[in-house]
Structure formats: C-alpha cells, structure tokens
Motif scaffolding. Structure first.
Motif, PDB file in Angstrom:
ATOM      1  N   MET A 128      64.336  89.883  76.258  1.00 44.52           N
ATOM      2  CA  MET A 128      65.673  90.372  76.484  1.00 44.52           C
ATOM      3  C   MET A 128      66.603  89.796  75.408  1.00 44.52           C
ATOM      4  O   MET A 128      66.534  88.619  75.097  1.00 44.52           O
ATOM      5  N   GLN A 129      67.426  90.636  74.823  1.00 45.54           N
ATOM      6  CA  GLN A 129      68.429  90.221  73.836  1.00 45.54           C
ATOM      7  C   GLN A 129      69.812  90.367  74.466  1.00 45.54           C
ATOM      8  O   GLN A 129      70.090  91.373  75.105  1.00 45.54           O
ATOM      9  N   THR A 130      70.648  89.382  74.256  1.00 46.24           N
ATOM     10  CA  THR A 130      72.022  89.452  74.755  1.00 46.24           C
ATOM     11  C   THR A 130      72.953  89.588  73.566  1.00 46.24           C
ATOM     12  O   THR A 130      72.854  88.826  72.601  1.00 46.24           O
ATOM     13  N   ILE A 131      73.839  90.573  73.623  1.00 42.57           N
ATOM     14  CA  ILE A 131      74.859  90.729  72.589  1.00 42.57           C
ATOM     15  C   ILE A 131      76.217  90.884  73.259  1.00 42.57           C
ATOM     16  O   ILE A 131      76.320  91.336  74.405  1.00 42.57           O
ATOM     17  N   PHE A 132      77.244  90.486  72.546  1.00 40.86           N
ATOM     18  CA  PHE A 132      78.618  90.704  72.956  1.00 40.86           C
ATOM     19  C   PHE A 132      79.241  91.639  71.932  1.00 40.86           C
ATOM     20  O   PHE A 132      79.044  91.462  70.728  1.00 40.86           O
ATOM     21  N   VAL A 133      79.990  92.614  72.403  1.00 38.95           N
ATOM     22  CA  VAL A 133      80.647  93.554  71.500  1.00 38.95           C
ATOM     23  C   VAL A 133      82.125  93.626  71.860  1.00 38.95           C
ATOM     24  O   VAL A 133      82.482  93.809  73.032  1.00 38.95           O
ATOM     25  N   GLN A 134      82.960  93.455  70.846  1.00 40.71           N
ATOM     26  CA  GLN A 134      84.401  93.638  71.016  1.00 40.71           C
ATOM     27  C   GLN A 134      84.741  95.045  70.552  1.00 40.71           C
ATOM     28  O   GLN A 134      84.201  95.530  69.557  1.00 40.71           O
ATOM     29  N   PHE A 135      85.643  95.678  71.281  1.00 36.16           N
ATOM     30  CA  PHE A 135      86.061  97.046  70.978  1.00 36.16           C
ATOM     31  C   PHE A 135      87.541  97.095  70.645  1.00 36.16           C
ATOM     32  O   PHE A 135      88.357  96.527  71.378  1.00 36.16           O
ATOM     33  N   LYS A 136      87.881  97.780  69.560  1.00 37.81           N
ATOM     34  CA  LYS A 136      89.246  98.165  69.253  1.00 37.81           C
ATOM     35  C   LYS A 136      89.343  99.625  69.656  1.00 37.81           C
ATOM     36  O   LYS A 136      88.548 100.454  69.204  1.00 37.81           O
ATOM     37  N   CYS A 137      90.301  99.942  70.510  1.00 32.69           N
ATOM     38  CA  CYS A 137      90.412 101.306  71.024  1.00 32.69           C
ATOM     39  C   CYS A 137      91.682 101.970  70.503  1.00 32.69           C
ATOM     40  O   CYS A 137      92.636 101.292  70.115  1.00 32.69           O
ATOM     41  N   HIS A 138      91.671 103.286  70.506  1.00 31.70           N
ATOM     42  CA  HIS A 138      92.888 104.026  70.183  1.00 31.70           C
ATOM     43  C   HIS A 138      93.921 103.729  71.272  1.00 31.70           C
ATOM     44  O   HIS A 138      93.548 103.453  72.422  1.00 31.70           O
ATOM     45  N   PRO A 139      95.197 103.747  70.934  1.00 35.46           N
ATOM     46  CA  PRO A 139      96.240 103.426  71.917  1.00 35.46           C
ATOM     47  C   PRO A 139      96.058 104.209  73.225  1.00 35.46           C
ATOM     48  O   PRO A 139      95.813 105.414  73.211  1.00 35.46           O
ATOM     49  N   VAL A 181      87.672 103.831  77.974  1.00 39.48           N
ATOM     50  CA  VAL A 181      86.468 103.384  77.279  1.00 39.48           C
ATOM     51  C   VAL A 181      85.678 102.431  78.181  1.00 39.48           C
ATOM     52  O   VAL A 181      84.462 102.578  78.351  1.00 39.48           O
ATOM     53  N   ALA A 182      86.347 101.459  78.785  1.00 39.03           N
ATOM     54  CA  ALA A 182      85.672 100.503  79.664  1.00 39.03           C
ATOM     55  C   ALA A 182      84.983 101.216  80.820  1.00 39.03           C
ATOM     56  O   ALA A 182      83.827 100.927  81.140  1.00 39.03           O
ATOM     57  N   ASP A 212      93.145  90.745  68.795  1.00 36.14           N
ATOM     58  CA  ASP A 212      92.825  91.812  67.840  1.00 36.14           C
ATOM     59  C   ASP A 212      91.993  92.943  68.448  1.00 36.14           C
ATOM     60  O   ASP A 212      91.989  94.049  67.929  1.00 36.14           O
ATOM     61  N   TYR A 213      91.257  92.643  69.519  1.00 33.41           N
ATOM     62  CA  TYR A 213      90.410  93.653  70.150  1.00 33.41           C
ATOM     63  C   TYR A 213      90.865  93.873  71.587  1.00 33.41           C
ATOM     64  O   TYR A 213      91.449  92.985  72.210  1.00 33.41           O
ATOM     65  N   ASP A 214      90.580  95.050  72.112  1.00 35.82           N
ATOM     66  CA  ASP A 214      91.040  95.436  73.445  1.00 35.82           C
ATOM     67  C   ASP A 214      90.053  95.116  74.552  1.00 35.82           C
ATOM     68  O   ASP A 214      90.443  94.894  75.697  1.00 35.82           O
ATOM     69  N   LEU A 215      88.768  95.135  74.231  1.00 35.02           N
ATOM     70  CA  LEU A 215      87.723  94.932  75.227  1.00 35.02           C
ATOM     71  C   LEU A 215      86.647  94.000  74.691  1.00 35.02           C
ATOM     72  O   LEU A 215      86.393  93.959  73.483  1.00 35.02           O
ATOM     73  N   LEU A 216      85.996  93.293  75.612  1.00 35.96           N
ATOM     74  CA  LEU A 216      84.841  92.462  75.289  1.00 35.96           C
ATOM     75  C   LEU A 216      83.748  92.805  76.303  1.00 35.96           C
ATOM     76  O   LEU A 216      83.975  92.710  77.510  1.00 35.96           O
ATOM     77  N   ALA A 217      82.584  93.211  75.802  1.00 34.75           N
ATOM     78  CA  ALA A 217      81.487  93.611  76.683  1.00 34.75           C
ATOM     79  C   ALA A 217      80.239  92.793  76.391  1.00 34.75           C
ATOM     80  O   ALA A 217      79.974  92.415  75.251  1.00 34.75           O
ATOM     81  N   LYS A 218      79.475  92.560  77.454  1.00 24.70           N
ATOM     82  CA  LYS A 218      78.200  91.859  77.343  1.00 24.70           C
ATOM     83  C   LYS A 218      77.098  92.862  77.669  1.00 24.70           C
ATOM     84  O   LYS A 218      77.162  93.554  78.697  1.00 24.70           O
ATOM     85  N   VAL A 266      87.033 104.857  70.875  1.00 30.09           N
ATOM     86  CA  VAL A 266      86.679 103.627  70.160  1.00 30.09           C
ATOM     87  C   VAL A 266      87.048 103.781  68.698  1.00 30.09           C
ATOM     88  O   VAL A 266      86.649 104.728  68.035  1.00 30.09           O
ATOM     89  N   LYS A 267      87.834 102.824  68.202  1.00 27.82           N
ATOM     90  CA  LYS A 267      88.262 102.835  66.814  1.00 27.82           C
ATOM     91  C   LYS A 267      87.389 101.915  65.950  1.00 27.82           C
ATOM     92  O   LYS A 267      87.124 102.210  64.792  1.00 27.82           O
ATOM     93  N   ASP A 268      86.956 100.775  66.513  1.00 27.65           N
ATOM     94  CA  ASP A 268      86.199  99.791  65.750  1.00 27.65           C
ATOM     95  C   ASP A 268      85.444  98.896  66.728  1.00 27.65           C
ATOM     96  O   ASP A 268      85.832  98.769  67.890  1.00 27.65           O
ATOM     97  N   THR A 269      84.359  98.277  66.253  1.00 25.67           N
ATOM     98  CA  THR A 269      83.623  97.306  67.055  1.00 25.67           C
ATOM     99  C   THR A 269      83.320  96.070  66.218  1.00 25.67           C
ATOM    100  O   THR A 269      83.308  96.120  64.986  1.00 25.67           O
TER     101      THR A 269
END
Length: 80
Positions: free
Chosen positions: A1-12, A18-19, A38-44, A67-70
């Motif tokens: 199992m691999q665990t990653i965290f991703v931050q999302f920059k979303c459109h206004p 998105v969440a 700087d980012y709107d969301l943090l996901a695991k 989603v604008k950026d990750t």
C-alpha cells in the motif's frame, strides 16, 4: 500500500464540489480537508503497492472539473 497526500488548488467557488466528487467517486480516498493557505484542499489517498502515482494524479485528479492545480507528497514511513 502506498500513501500519498495531494493538495488541490480549485477554481473560485469549486472547492466543496471538488471535495464531494473526490470522496464519492475515488475509492482510494481516505479523507479530504478544506484548508487555508495556497491550496484549498488536502486529501489522503491509499494506492495499491504497484499503482503508478503519476498516472493516478494526472488522469484521476487533475482532470476533475474545478481543479486548477495539484501538489503531491509521496510518503515513506508512518510513525505513531
């Protein structure tokens, strides 16, 4: 199992949409938080050991409407 965290920059105005979509449609999602800064969301996410992280991020996350950026963090070891 691999665990990653991703931050999302979303459109206004799109962060909650998105969440909601991520939680409902991606079984790899463990949890997702709205954040300040700087980012709107943090996901695991938990990915299979042989999963291609880059492909997961570029094909399943960056293509989500709103989603604008990750920014992806790959983890090595969990301490408790």
């Amino acid at each position: 199992m691999q665990t990653i965290f991703v931050q999302f920059k979303c459109h206004p105005g799109q962060a909650y949409d998105v969440a909601d979509l991520v939680v409902r449609t991606l079984e790899e999602t463990s949890e997702i938080y709205s954040t300040s800064g700087d980012y709107d969301l943090l996901a695991k996410f938990y990915l299979a050991k042989d999963a291609d992280i880059g492909h997961f991020v570029t094909s399943k996350l960056q293509t989500i409407e709103g989603v604008k950026d990750t920014f992806t963090l790959v983890t090595f070891k969990a301490f408790s």
